[in-house]
Scaffold this active site. Structure first.
Site, PDB file in Angstrom:
ATOM      1  CB  CYS A   1      38.962  37.355  43.229  1.00  0.00           C
ATOM      2  SG  CYS A   1      37.755  38.497  42.507  1.00  0.00           S
TER       3      CYS A   1
ATOM      4  CG  HIS B   1      39.658  34.839  39.035  1.00  0.00           C
ATOM      5  ND1 HIS B   1      39.147  34.065  40.056  1.00  0.00           N
ATOM      6  CD2 HIS B   1      38.949  35.996  39.048  1.00  0.00           C
ATOM      7  CE1 HIS B   1      38.158  34.711  40.642  1.00  0.00           C
ATOM      8  NE2 HIS B   1      38.022  35.895  40.057  1.00  0.00           N
TER       9      HIS B   1
ATOM     10  CD  GLU C   1      40.923  30.973  39.700  1.00  0.00           C
ATOM     11  OE1 GLU C   1      39.837  31.379  40.123  1.00  0.00           O
ATOM     12  OE2 GLU C   1      41.999  31.569  39.918  1.00  0.00           O
TER      13      GLU C   1
END
Length: 509
Positions: A79, A167, A169
């Site tokens: 990001c 993202h 994660e």
């Protein structure tokens, strides 16, 4: 030498999630502010740049010095990190003309890119940014796109440097763990040797090296962190560990006696201290949450110090500090705004001239539980819900008194036991009861009452950083309400908290 992935933090709410996902892959990683980059030693196998609430176009945007990293070891920008790498090399970063937040899908993937190995076309990813990359330098090669975002991911040619604007994660990126594994294992070459068993062996060796034959004292709380810390220390130094378990009058019903017995069954050398009245005196007249926390913390230190002085030649103070305590107390731009005081970090008074040992300082809460399992800890202790250091003192809104504690202990006891009885305890991350300062009219029998309102709260979470309210069955909540009102003198109304974190916190104070 320990293989490490270094995560540079730019202030993203997801930075800890990156670390936890890498740890789940048995890859050790550490988080450090972007402006405090340590020396890049051979054990640092790769670096991740986190997201950020900032824009790279901001006047005071966080700018890392990557001269010892970029082009030298594997680097992944996520990001903001991806946008910074492109911007720093001459790319154009501008506010997005379309909404780039939420779920989307990869419509193009370069399957020759090592970062995207085994990730299928159409894979769902999570976007969360206001800026976007409009153009990239010549040596930046697009490796994935979405329908609206052409430069969703890129690779810098002749370098092991990658950037992605989504993202991986977060839970909503369905192949995010595959991408992180590709980076950490295939690109960085990490051997995935970071396990709970290996941590125990290393921690025990380090404790023995630190403390030697010295005496160590530890304040037990009954919670997972201090209990696992005690087991590690006991394994390392045996009877040289002295544990002090203080009854501050703010524990759950019967907890002091029950937990004290559990600790003794584990072979620990435990001293139990009844200090209820001392804490109630310190809390008299206080209603501000921060003042209450500080009074509880100050009184605990005084009680603990009194008991510690009864043990001769103590050299070390052990604490159950975990990694989230450490990194939440550090900001990328100096001291962070205080949401609430942390009871595990700092606060050691000058008059306690002891060296500090923190055996869990490197690991997160979920890892602490895995370490506890490796040490053979009882399930009843290992899987207890988190309980705050100040205990019921911050679940009683307003001034704390012995009578209010009695009411809340009884309510909490019914609620927690009810969750266990109905098979719901292990389905929520944390459950609690709150005694509000609200009194309301009720009818019991033929009499009008004007008594207390209590709130019940249960949340689902993985680490407490974010949480959703638990959708407990209505029938169960009805049973709890009836039992509490019928059994606890002083309560005539029960409400259920349906707030999520954020914007609310899990605790009310």
């Amino acid at each position: 030498m320990k293989e490490t992935i270094l995560i540079l933090d730019f202030g993203s709410q997801y930075t800890q999630v990156i670390a936890r996902k890498l740890r789940d892959l048995n890859v050790y990683c550490v988080i450090t502010p972007y402006n405090k980059i340590p020396e890049i030693t051979p054990d640092i196998k790769g670096v991740v740049l986190s997201g950020s609430p900032c824009s790279v176009r901001d006047k005071n945007a966080p700018i890392p010095d990557l001269k010892t990293i970029k082009g030298k070891i594997p680097l992944l920008g996520i990001c903001y990190g991806a946008q910074f790498l492109a911007f720093d090399a001459g790319g154009d970063i501008l506010p997005s003309k379309i909404r780039e937040y939420g779920r989307t899908h990869l419509t193009f993937l370069d399957h020759s890119a090592p970062l995207l190995e085994n990730i299928p076309e159409g894979s769902q990813v999570w976007m969360s940014h206001g800026d976007t990359i409009l153009s990239m330098p010549e040596n930046f090669k697009v490796i994935c796109s979405t329908e609206d975002v052409k430069f969703a991911g890129y690779h810098i040619e002749c370098e092991n440097t990658y950037g992605i604007q989504f993202h991986p994660e977060v839970y909503h990126s369905t192949d995010g763990m595959t991408l992180l594994r590709n980076f950490a294992v295939n690109i960085c070459g990490c051997s995935q040797s970071w396990t709970s068993d290996s941590f125990v062996d290393t921690a025990v060796a380090n404790i023995r090296m630190q403390a030697g034959n010295d005496k160590v004292i530890l304040g037990l709380s009954g919670g997972v962190d201090s209990s696992v810390a005690a087991m590690l220390l006991h394994k390392a130094i045996g009877k040289n560990l002295y544990c002090i378990f203080v009854d501050n009058g703010l524990l759950r019903k019967n907890e002091f006696e029950d937990v004290l017995e559990s600790y003794r069954d584990m072979g620990l050398n435990v001293i139990g201290v009844d200090a209820k009245e001392r804490f109630y005196t310190a809390l008299k007249g206080l209603s501000d949450p921060e003042q209450k926390r500080k009074a509880i913390g100050r009184t605990f230190i005084e009680v603990f110090d009194d008991e510690a002085h009864k043990i001769e030649d103590v050299k070390w103070l052990a604490q159950g500090t975990i990694y989230s305590d450490v990194i939440e107390s550090v900001s990328v731009k100096g001291p962070s705004q205080t949401i609430k005081s942390h009871h595990n970090v700092g606060g050691l008074p000058d008059f306690m001239k002891l060296k500090v040992v923190e055996p869990l300082r490197e690991i997160f809460k979920d890892e602490v539980r895995r370490v506890g399992a490796s040490l053979g800890m009882k399930e009843s202790l290992l899987h207890r819900h988190p309980f705050p250091g100040p205990g019921l003192g911050i679940r009683i809104l307003g001034e704390v008194t012995a009578e209010k504690v009695r009411i809340l202990q009884d309510v909490d006891h019914i609620f927690i036991n009810g969750l266990r009885k109905h098979g719901l305890y292990d389905k929520v991350w944390q459950a609690l009861a709150i005694l509000t300062p609200i009194q309301s009219v009720g009818v019991m029998g033929d009499e009008r009452t004007y008594e207390n309102c209590v709130a019940l709260r249960a949340v689902t979470s993985t680490d407490g950083m974010t949480a959703d309210w638990a959708h407990l069955p209505y029938d169960f909540l009805a049973k709890m309400s009836n039992e509490i009102i019928n059994s606890v003198k002083g309560v005539n109304r029960v409400v259920y908290d349906i707030s999520s974190k954020p914007p609310a916190t899990i605790e009310w104070e």
